[in-house]
Structures are given as structure tokens and as C-alpha cells.
Write a protein that holds these residues in place. Structure first.
Motif, mmCIF file in Angstrom:
data_model
loop_
_atom_site.group_PDB
_atom_site.id
_atom_site.type_symbol
_atom_site.label_atom_id
_atom_site.label_comp_id
_atom_site.label_asym_id
_atom_site.label_seq_id
_atom_site.Cartn_x
_atom_site.Cartn_y
_atom_site.Cartn_z
ATOM 1 N N VAL A 225 15.324 -7.399 -16.396
ATOM 2 C CA VAL A 225 14.246 -8.034 -16.039
ATOM 3 C C VAL A 225 14.598 -8.746 -14.429
ATOM 4 C CG1 VAL A 225 12.539 -10.000 -16.272
ATOM 5 C CG2 VAL A 225 13.236 -8.422 -18.127
ATOM 6 N N GLY A 226 13.807 -8.305 -13.444
ATOM 7 C CA GLY A 226 14.097 -8.897 -12.084
ATOM 8 C C GLY A 226 14.942 -8.255 -11.125
ATOM 9 N N SER A 227 15.339 -7.028 -11.741
ATOM 10 C CA SER A 227 16.411 -6.248 -10.757
ATOM 11 C C SER A 227 15.723 -5.738 -9.493
ATOM 12 C CB SER A 227 16.733 -4.986 -11.640
ATOM 13 O OG SER A 227 17.840 -5.230 -12.830
ATOM 14 N N PHE A 228 14.724 -5.750 -9.301
ATOM 15 C CA PHE A 228 13.747 -5.186 -8.125
ATOM 16 C C PHE A 228 13.006 -6.190 -7.417
ATOM 17 C CE2 PHE A 228 14.895 -1.895 -11.014
ATOM 18 C CZ PHE A 228 15.650 -0.961 -10.217
ATOM 19 N N PRO A 229 13.732 -7.054 -6.877
ATOM 20 C CA PRO A 229 12.953 -8.119 -6.149
ATOM 21 C C PRO A 229 12.080 -7.725 -5.112
ATOM 22 C CG PRO A 229 15.113 -8.443 -5.523
ATOM 23 C CD PRO A 229 15.416 -7.485 -6.612
ATOM 24 N N GLN A 230 12.208 -6.510 -4.433
ATOM 25 C CA GLN A 230 11.551 -5.703 -3.340
ATOM 26 C C GLN A 230 10.353 -5.528 -3.859
ATOM 27 O OE1 GLN A 230 14.449 -4.682 -4.672
ATOM 28 N NE2 GLN A 230 15.740 -3.875 -2.965
ATOM 29 N N GLY A 231 10.310 -5.412 -5.198
ATOM 30 C CA GLY A 231 8.875 -5.084 -5.864
ATOM 31 C C GLY A 231 7.885 -5.999 -6.508
ATOM 32 N N ALA A 232 8.166 -7.495 -5.874
ATOM 33 C CA ALA A 232 7.352 -8.414 -6.164
ATOM 34 C C ALA A 232 6.155 -8.289 -5.643
ATOM 35 C CB ALA A 232 8.111 -9.754 -5.794
ATOM 36 N N SER A 233 5.015 -8.731 -6.543
ATOM 37 C CA SER A 233 3.699 -8.800 -6.205
ATOM 38 C C SER A 233 3.514 -10.097 -5.142
ATOM 39 C CB SER A 233 2.919 -8.937 -7.382
ATOM 40 O OG SER A 233 2.839 -10.262 -7.795
ATOM 41 N N PRO A 234 2.481 -10.083 -4.684
ATOM 42 C CA PRO A 234 1.852 -11.387 -3.631
ATOM 43 C C PRO A 234 2.188 -12.519 -4.593
ATOM 44 C CG PRO A 234 0.498 -9.726 -3.425
ATOM 45 C CD PRO A 234 1.126 -9.276 -4.421
ATOM 46 N N TRP A 235 2.157 -12.697 -5.805
ATOM 47 C CA TRP A 235 2.147 -13.709 -6.572
ATOM 48 C C TRP A 235 3.462 -14.046 -7.220
ATOM 49 C CZ3 TRP A 235 -2.131 -16.560 -6.099
ATOM 50 C CH2 TRP A 235 -3.307 -15.840 -6.124
ATOM 51 N N GLY A 236 4.505 -13.218 -6.941
ATOM 52 C CA GLY A 236 5.927 -13.262 -7.144
ATOM 53 C C GLY A 236 6.145 -12.737 -8.543
ATOM 54 N N CYS A 237 5.227 -12.098 -9.230
ATOM 55 C CA CYS A 237 5.666 -11.341 -10.398
ATOM 56 C C CYS A 237 6.163 -10.300 -10.148
ATOM 57 C CB CYS A 237 4.061 -11.009 -11.000
ATOM 58 S SG CYS A 237 3.031 -12.111 -11.357
ATOM 59 N N LEU A 238 7.300 -10.084 -11.021
ATOM 60 C CA LEU A 238 8.257 -8.944 -11.103
ATOM 61 C C LEU A 238 8.143 -8.024 -12.071
ATOM 62 C CD1 LEU A 238 11.467 -10.956 -10.518
ATOM 63 C CD2 LEU A 238 10.209 -9.552 -8.772
ATOM 64 N N ASP A 239 8.442 -6.720 -11.878
ATOM 65 C CA ASP A 239 8.387 -5.504 -12.954
ATOM 66 C C ASP A 239 6.987 -5.203 -13.279
ATOM 67 O OD1 ASP A 239 11.230 -5.582 -12.757
ATOM 68 O OD2 ASP A 239 11.548 -6.911 -14.339
ATOM 69 N N MET A 240 6.055 -5.283 -12.159
ATOM 70 C CA MET A 240 4.751 -4.892 -12.641
ATOM 71 C C MET A 240 4.499 -3.358 -12.383
ATOM 72 S SD MET A 240 3.179 -7.876 -13.484
ATOM 73 C CE MET A 240 1.387 -7.644 -13.590
ATOM 74 N N ALA A 241 5.568 -2.758 -11.930
ATOM 75 C CA ALA A 241 5.479 -1.178 -11.822
ATOM 76 C C ALA A 241 6.947 -0.877 -12.244
ATOM 77 C CB ALA A 241 5.236 -0.863 -10.646
ATOM 78 N N ALA B 12 0.683 -1.369 -0.132
ATOM 79 C CA ALA B 12 -0.030 -0.150 0.068
ATOM 80 C C ALA B 12 0.842 1.143 -0.107
ATOM 81 C CB ALA B 12 -0.901 -0.199 1.059
ATOM 82 N N GLN B 13 2.125 1.142 0.391
ATOM 83 C CA GLN B 13 3.157 2.274 0.080
ATOM 84 C C GLN B 13 4.126 2.361 -0.781
ATOM 85 O OE1 GLN B 13 2.402 4.945 2.704
ATOM 86 N NE2 GLN B 13 0.555 3.728 3.268
ATOM 87 N N TRP B 14 4.553 3.806 -1.200
ATOM 88 C CA TRP B 14 5.590 3.614 -2.228
ATOM 89 C C TRP B 14 6.799 3.460 -1.587
ATOM 90 C CZ3 TRP B 14 6.833 4.243 -6.863
ATOM 91 C CH2 TRP B 14 7.892 4.506 -7.552
ATOM 92 N N ASN B 15 7.672 2.487 -2.512
ATOM 93 C CA ASN B 15 8.763 2.015 -1.958
ATOM 94 C C ASN B 15 9.811 2.225 -3.081
ATOM 95 O OD1 ASN B 15 11.044 0.601 -1.396
ATOM 96 N ND2 ASN B 15 10.298 -1.420 -1.115
ATOM 97 N N ALA B 16 10.654 3.245 -3.041
ATOM 98 C CA ALA B 16 11.544 3.766 -4.084
ATOM 99 C C ALA B 16 12.297 2.439 -4.475
ATOM 100 C CB ALA B 16 12.349 4.969 -3.716
ATOM 101 N N LYS B 17 12.710 1.467 -3.869
ATOM 102 C CA LYS B 17 13.276 0.190 -4.199
ATOM 103 C C LYS B 17 12.554 -0.896 -4.898
ATOM 104 C CE LYS B 17 16.943 1.144 -0.521
ATOM 105 N NZ LYS B 17 17.436 0.637 0.567
ATOM 106 N N GLY B 18 11.187 -0.403 -5.104
ATOM 107 C CA GLY B 18 10.493 -1.599 -5.686
ATOM 108 C C GLY B 18 10.274 -1.528 -7.485
ATOM 109 N N CYS B 19 10.709 -0.655 -8.099
ATOM 110 C CA CYS B 19 10.991 -0.414 -9.417
ATOM 111 C C CYS B 19 11.882 0.606 -10.027
ATOM 112 C CB CYS B 19 9.603 -0.156 -9.735
ATOM 113 S SG CYS B 19 8.952 1.265 -9.357
ATOM 114 N N GLN B 20 12.180 0.377 -11.334
ATOM 115 C CA GLN B 20 12.931 1.545 -11.954
ATOM 116 C C GLN B 20 11.904 2.793 -12.143
ATOM 117 O OE1 GLN B 20 15.817 2.096 -12.306
ATOM 118 N NE2 GLN B 20 16.517 2.790 -14.156
ATOM 119 N N HIS B 21 12.298 3.870 -11.671
ATOM 120 C CA HIS B 21 11.606 5.024 -11.723
ATOM 121 C C HIS B 21 12.414 6.437 -11.850
ATOM 122 C CE1 HIS B 21 12.392 6.038 -7.868
ATOM 123 N NE2 HIS B 21 12.579 4.860 -7.464
ATOM 124 N N SER B 22 11.802 7.240 -12.190
ATOM 125 C CA SER B 22 12.504 8.743 -12.201
ATOM 126 C C SER B 22 11.877 9.803 -10.943
ATOM 127 C CB SER B 22 12.292 9.266 -13.372
ATOM 128 O OG SER B 22 12.978 8.523 -14.403
#
Length: 158
Positions: free
Chosen positions: A68-84, A44-54
Motif C-alpha cells: 500500500v502506498g508504493s505509488f505516491p505519484q498516483g495520489a488523488s487531489p485528496w491524497g488518497c493512494l492506490d485508487m487505481a 487527465a493523462q495516463w501515467n505508468a508510474k501512478g499505479c501497479q498495472h500490466s
């Protein structure tokens, strides 16, 4: 480059690849479900380590996508990476407003599709909300657009 998202992909390119490979693009509901249904894929909270962003930089300041997969902290509950972040992703849905009696625009009938997820160039945390959607022409491509596929083998209808 190996292990980077494929970019500069139009909707028509992505759909044609899926036909060739016996795969399909996810629809919006599937894409959103894969994020886990929170504000961001990781919660529910922004996490700057969750994805590649500006965020905190000039628009596009991050420079480009990451592997692909550089931000494991951004994984969804299903384990999907890079959704954001990283790159926007095409869905199979034609763009239509969510409003039941929303405005009709004849120019949009089949000519625009929905991309989701935000990209490395977005500079506001709200750009990465899992429910955020953007309308893009089927022949448009940028360095910030890519796609993911569904592996169930269901052939798309073009």
C-alpha cells in the motif's frame, strides 16, 4: 503480508468486517469523489508510474499487488493512494446499470456489487479510469479484489 492490500475478499467478507469494526464501505459516489473526478486519480493523462498495472505486459503480467502506498505519484487531489491499480475495491452499491431505462436483469437484484479502481492485472490504461465500474457477485473473490473503508464510523446496512 504486512502493508499489502488484503485480497481474496468477497463483498460479504468486506461488509462483515465493516460491521465488526464499526466502519463501512464507501458508496460509489464517495469512492469516485476520493479520486478527484479526473480521468485518473492523478489527472487527465495516463501515467505508468501512478499505479501497479500490466499495461504493456500480458494481462496479469505485473504479477500481483504491491505494498500500500508504493505509488505516491498516483495520489488523488485528496491524497488518497492506490485508487487505481493494485487491487479492485468493493463499494457498498448493488450493481444497477447507469441508464435510467436500462435493461432489467432479475439475476442482479442484490447478488452483484460494484468494484472500482482496476487492478494490477489490467492491461489497458482505460481500465483505470475513475468512472469505470465493474459488476461482481457478492460471493466472488480473486487475488485482485480488496476493499477500503470509510472512517466516519457510520454502520452499514446489510
Amino acid at each position: 503480508q504486512d502493508n499489502f492490500p488484503v485480497v481474496h475478499i468477497t463483498y460479504n467478507d468486506a461488509a462483515a468486517y465493516c460491521v465488526w469494526a464499526g466502519l463501512r464501505l464507501p458508496n460509489e459516489a464517495e469512492w469516485e469523489n476520493a479520486t478527484g473526478g479526473k480521468d485518473f486519480p492523478w489527472g487527465a493523462q495516463w501515467n505508468a508510474k501512478g499505479c501497479q498495472h500490466s499495461v504493456g505486459l500480458a494481462r496479469g503480467g505485473a504479477g500481483g499487488p504491491r505494498p500500500v502506498g508504493s505509488f505516491p505519484q498516483g495520489a488523488s487531489p485528496w491524497g488518497c493512494l492506490d485508487m487505481a491499480g493494485n487491487v479492485y475495491e468493493w463499494t457498498s452499491n448493488p450493481y444497477q446499470p447507469y441508464l435510467k431505462d436500462g435493461p432489467k436483469n432479475a439475476r442482479m437484484h442484490g447478488l452483484r456489487r460494484v468494484i472500482r479502481g482496476g487492478s494490477f492485472g489490467n492491461d489497458e490504461p482505460s481500465d483505470f479510469y475513475t468512472f469505470r465500474r465493474t459488476s461482481v457477485g457478492t460471493q466472488d473473490s480473486t487475488e485482485a479484489q480488496g476493499f477500503r473503508v470509510c472512517l466516519d464510523g457510520t454502520r452499514p446496512r446489510l
